[in-house]
Write a protein that holds these residues in place. Sequence first.
Motif, PDB file in Angstrom:
ATOM      1  N   PRO A 161      45.638  40.946  30.285  1.00  0.00           N
ATOM      2  CA  PRO A 161      45.198  41.843  29.208  1.00  0.00           C
ATOM      3  C   PRO A 161      44.672  41.092  27.990  1.00  0.00           C
ATOM      4  CG  PRO A 161      47.589  41.761  29.297  1.00  0.00           C
ATOM      5  CD  PRO A 161      47.094  41.028  30.512  1.00  0.00           C
ATOM      6  N   TYR A 162      44.936  39.787  27.891  1.00  0.00           N
ATOM      7  CA  TYR A 162      44.432  39.032  26.747  1.00  0.00           C
ATOM      8  C   TYR A 162      42.903  38.929  26.786  1.00  0.00           C
ATOM      9  CZ  TYR A 162      49.285  37.947  25.850  1.00  0.00           C
ATOM     10  OH  TYR A 162      50.629  38.076  25.578  1.00  0.00           O
ATOM     11  N   TYR A 163      42.335  38.836  27.975  1.00  0.00           N
ATOM     12  CA  TYR A 163      40.874  38.805  28.111  1.00  0.00           C
ATOM     13  C   TYR A 163      40.283  40.130  27.658  1.00  0.00           C
ATOM     14  CZ  TYR A 163      36.298  38.934  30.465  1.00  0.00           C
ATOM     15  OH  TYR A 163      34.960  39.075  30.743  1.00  0.00           O
ATOM     16  N   ALA A 164      40.768  41.232  28.202  1.00  0.00           N
ATOM     17  CA  ALA A 164      40.219  42.544  27.865  1.00  0.00           C
ATOM     18  C   ALA A 164      40.435  42.863  26.386  1.00  0.00           C
ATOM     19  CB  ALA A 164      40.856  43.619  28.741  1.00  0.00           C
ATOM     20  N   THR A 165      41.581  42.491  25.853  1.00  0.00           N
ATOM     21  CA  THR A 165      41.875  42.788  24.448  1.00  0.00           C
ATOM     22  C   THR A 165      40.946  42.019  23.523  1.00  0.00           C
ATOM     23  OG1 THR A 165      44.184  43.253  25.001  1.00  0.00           O
ATOM     24  CG2 THR A 165      43.686  42.765  22.687  1.00  0.00           C
ATOM     25  N   GLU A 166      40.712  40.751  23.823  1.00  0.00           N
ATOM     26  CA  GLU A 166      39.790  39.973  22.986  1.00  0.00           C
ATOM     27  C   GLU A 166      38.393  40.562  23.028  1.00  0.00           C
ATOM     28  OE1 GLU A 166      36.553  37.582  22.151  1.00  0.00           O
ATOM     29  OE2 GLU A 166      37.195  37.532  24.255  1.00  0.00           O
ATOM     30  N   ARG A 167      37.945  40.978  24.212  1.00  0.00           N
ATOM     31  CA  ARG A 167      36.608  41.558  24.333  1.00  0.00           C
ATOM     32  C   ARG A 167      36.491  42.839  23.499  1.00  0.00           C
ATOM     33  NH1 ARG A 167      35.511  36.669  26.142  1.00  0.00           N
ATOM     34  NH2 ARG A 167      33.842  36.614  27.665  1.00  0.00           N
ATOM     35  N   CYS A 168      37.490  43.685  23.592  1.00  0.00           N
ATOM     36  CA  CYS A 168      37.440  44.958  22.870  1.00  0.00           C
ATOM     37  C   CYS A 168      37.531  44.751  21.367  1.00  0.00           C
ATOM     38  CB  CYS A 168      38.552  45.880  23.366  1.00  0.00           C
ATOM     39  SG  CYS A 168      38.297  46.477  25.055  1.00  0.00           S
ATOM     40  N   VAL A 169      38.426  43.874  20.924  1.00  0.00           N
ATOM     41  CA  VAL A 169      38.562  43.624  19.488  1.00  0.00           C
ATOM     42  C   VAL A 169      37.273  43.017  18.930  1.00  0.00           C
ATOM     43  CG1 VAL A 169      39.734  42.165  17.787  1.00  0.00           C
ATOM     44  CG2 VAL A 169      41.062  43.501  19.432  1.00  0.00           C
ATOM     45  N   THR A 170      36.672  42.091  19.661  1.00  0.00           N
ATOM     46  CA  THR A 170      35.424  41.484  19.202  1.00  0.00           C
ATOM     47  C   THR A 170      34.332  42.543  19.031  1.00  0.00           C
ATOM     48  OG1 THR A 170      35.947  39.371  20.249  1.00  0.00           O
ATOM     49  CG2 THR A 170      33.632  39.801  19.767  1.00  0.00           C
ATOM     50  N   ALA A 171      34.228  43.440  20.003  1.00  0.00           N
ATOM     51  CA  ALA A 171      33.212  44.497  19.918  1.00  0.00           C
ATOM     52  C   ALA A 171      33.517  45.469  18.788  1.00  0.00           C
ATOM     53  CB  ALA A 171      33.127  45.236  21.249  1.00  0.00           C
ATOM     54  N   LEU A 172      34.768  45.865  18.670  1.00  0.00           N
ATOM     55  CA  LEU A 172      35.136  46.860  17.660  1.00  0.00           C
ATOM     56  C   LEU A 172      35.097  46.293  16.246  1.00  0.00           C
ATOM     57  CD1 LEU A 172      38.081  48.557  19.564  1.00  0.00           C
ATOM     58  CD2 LEU A 172      35.843  49.572  19.073  1.00  0.00           C
ATOM     59  N   ALA A 173      35.391  45.014  16.098  1.00  0.00           N
ATOM     60  CA  ALA A 173      35.338  44.393  14.773  1.00  0.00           C
ATOM     61  C   ALA A 173      33.903  44.362  14.250  1.00  0.00           C
ATOM     62  CB  ALA A 173      35.911  42.977  14.828  1.00  0.00           C
ATOM     63  N   ARG A 174      32.938  44.326  15.192  1.00  0.00           N
ATOM     64  CA  ARG A 174      31.530  44.282  14.783  1.00  0.00           C
ATOM     65  C   ARG A 174      30.912  45.662  14.681  1.00  0.00           C
ATOM     66  NH1 ARG A 174      29.794  39.188  18.705  1.00  0.00           N
ATOM     67  NH2 ARG A 174      30.942  37.599  17.538  1.00  0.00           N
TER      68      ARG A 174
END
Length: 539
Positions: free
Chosen positions: A399-412
């Motif tokens: 889940p660390y991979y998916a979480t990083e991807r989602c946070v990166t997208a949502l932060a932008r």
Amino acid sequence: MKRPAPQGYNSQAVRLVADVDHDRWGSVRASPYETARVVSTTPWLSGHEPRLAWLLQQQMRDGSWGEGPAPYRLLPTLSAVEALLSTVRTATGGGPRREQLAAAAAAGLAALRSLPPTGPWPDTAAIEILVPSLIAQINEHLDQRTIADLPPLGPWSRGPRLDVPHGFRERRHEQIAQLCRSNGVPAKLHHTFEGVHPHMPGTAVPAPEGLLGSSPAATAAWLATVPSSTRSEKAAKALMATARRYGGLFPEAAPIKVFERLWVAAALAGPGLPPASLTTIGAWAHDIYDVAGVRGAPGLMPDADDTAMTVLVAALAGEPCDPAPLSAFWSGTHFDCYVGEDTGSVTANSHALQALDAYARCRPTAGAVHRPRMDLVRDRLLAQQQSDGAWSDKWHASPYYATERCVTALARHGGPHALNAVRSAADWIMATQHDDGAWGVWGGTVEETAYAVKTLLGSRTAFHQPEYDCALDRAEAVLDSASRAPGHRHPALWHDKTLYAPHAMIQAEVMAALELLRTRRGSQPPAPGCDPDAEGTAS
């Protein structure tokens, strides 16, 4: 003791880009599952005996094959056991070698019986077809007299047959084969054709120009069911070329050049793409870009994930490509990975959101056109966040991979809607750090630590918590130590048919996370009360 100064990020990144550029195959390890399928279906292929010997060497002490927790070892163990039984059954004569193969197969059967009967089973490619297909083949082998007469296998031959584990349908592979005989083999099944080939004529699939569905196992299965011809010679040559690249063995997909180049470039862009590599990376994106959608490997279907990453990398390299090909995957609320997809992917949608955002930054006048879809994808990602703050995805075990991807997208592109989700993800990251400073779902790994670091750093743009600094300092020590260890072996966490580890992509993620940490800290000392060199035991 003072650590030696780290090599500059730019020089490391330039070297990695050059290495990836020169390798048209991709840096992954051989797969026991895939290699066993080739051993079973094409024993005439050059290098059979060394492959068989390697397969025996890969057997674990408990008799199983594969990496990860027990449920992940079901499929590779079935594949290896079937290959050994097939070899024993067709071998002429006796002797120690045949006895050795029989003993290994018996140990594998015992390991299969000891696996948890109810899973939960991983969401890997076509597992619902491959598992019952292999069990049927193994049980058919056990019915043969040549197997019953071998002492290590005699009790298995006389005993009960393997049951299909709970959660699988016993004849699913036969049902799929029947549908294919009636309607044709869909392109999405080419990659896992070995699951239906015992019930399908190879002529049902158009002759591939290289590997069928980018898969050595699928190609070997196809070759086993078609007459020798010029077209089959092409597939056999492609199989042998793959074997030469991987030391006589086979990965689960080849080549992964497209996938590898895009993910490496996107990771390196976090701290900033090295100027000396911009021309190469820009050329990658433009060579890969396809108005019909990008394929992750030859023989695969076009997919939204690779298409989005191509658009993203092109924009990051300063040479944007029109995101119009993504429209082919639009469902109305989100992007499907490919046409006919059964289960969705949050990481594919996070990549699409990043790609559209990056393109809009390069082409502001076009950004308004994509805004409605971007908002819908944002809402989709927010709705799929788990109660603990993490996300999970079908392409990766962690889940660390998916979480990083989602946070990166949502932060932008999340705006105020995403603040609570980003904060919740950061809280989950902080709560799950191991005592030694690493993160990992099955124990700390540098790959997952890199994702956790990027998640926390991405969260700090919205808000800052002082305790993040200590966690990041400890993580930096973990990543720094691993980066100095020559030949570090990354655990397999990525999903295909079984688990695999794309080395160059992981290396890029770790390299980028370290540079982001060093840039953040600069010459500042570690956070008060935090000793990044302190050793501990993982929780």
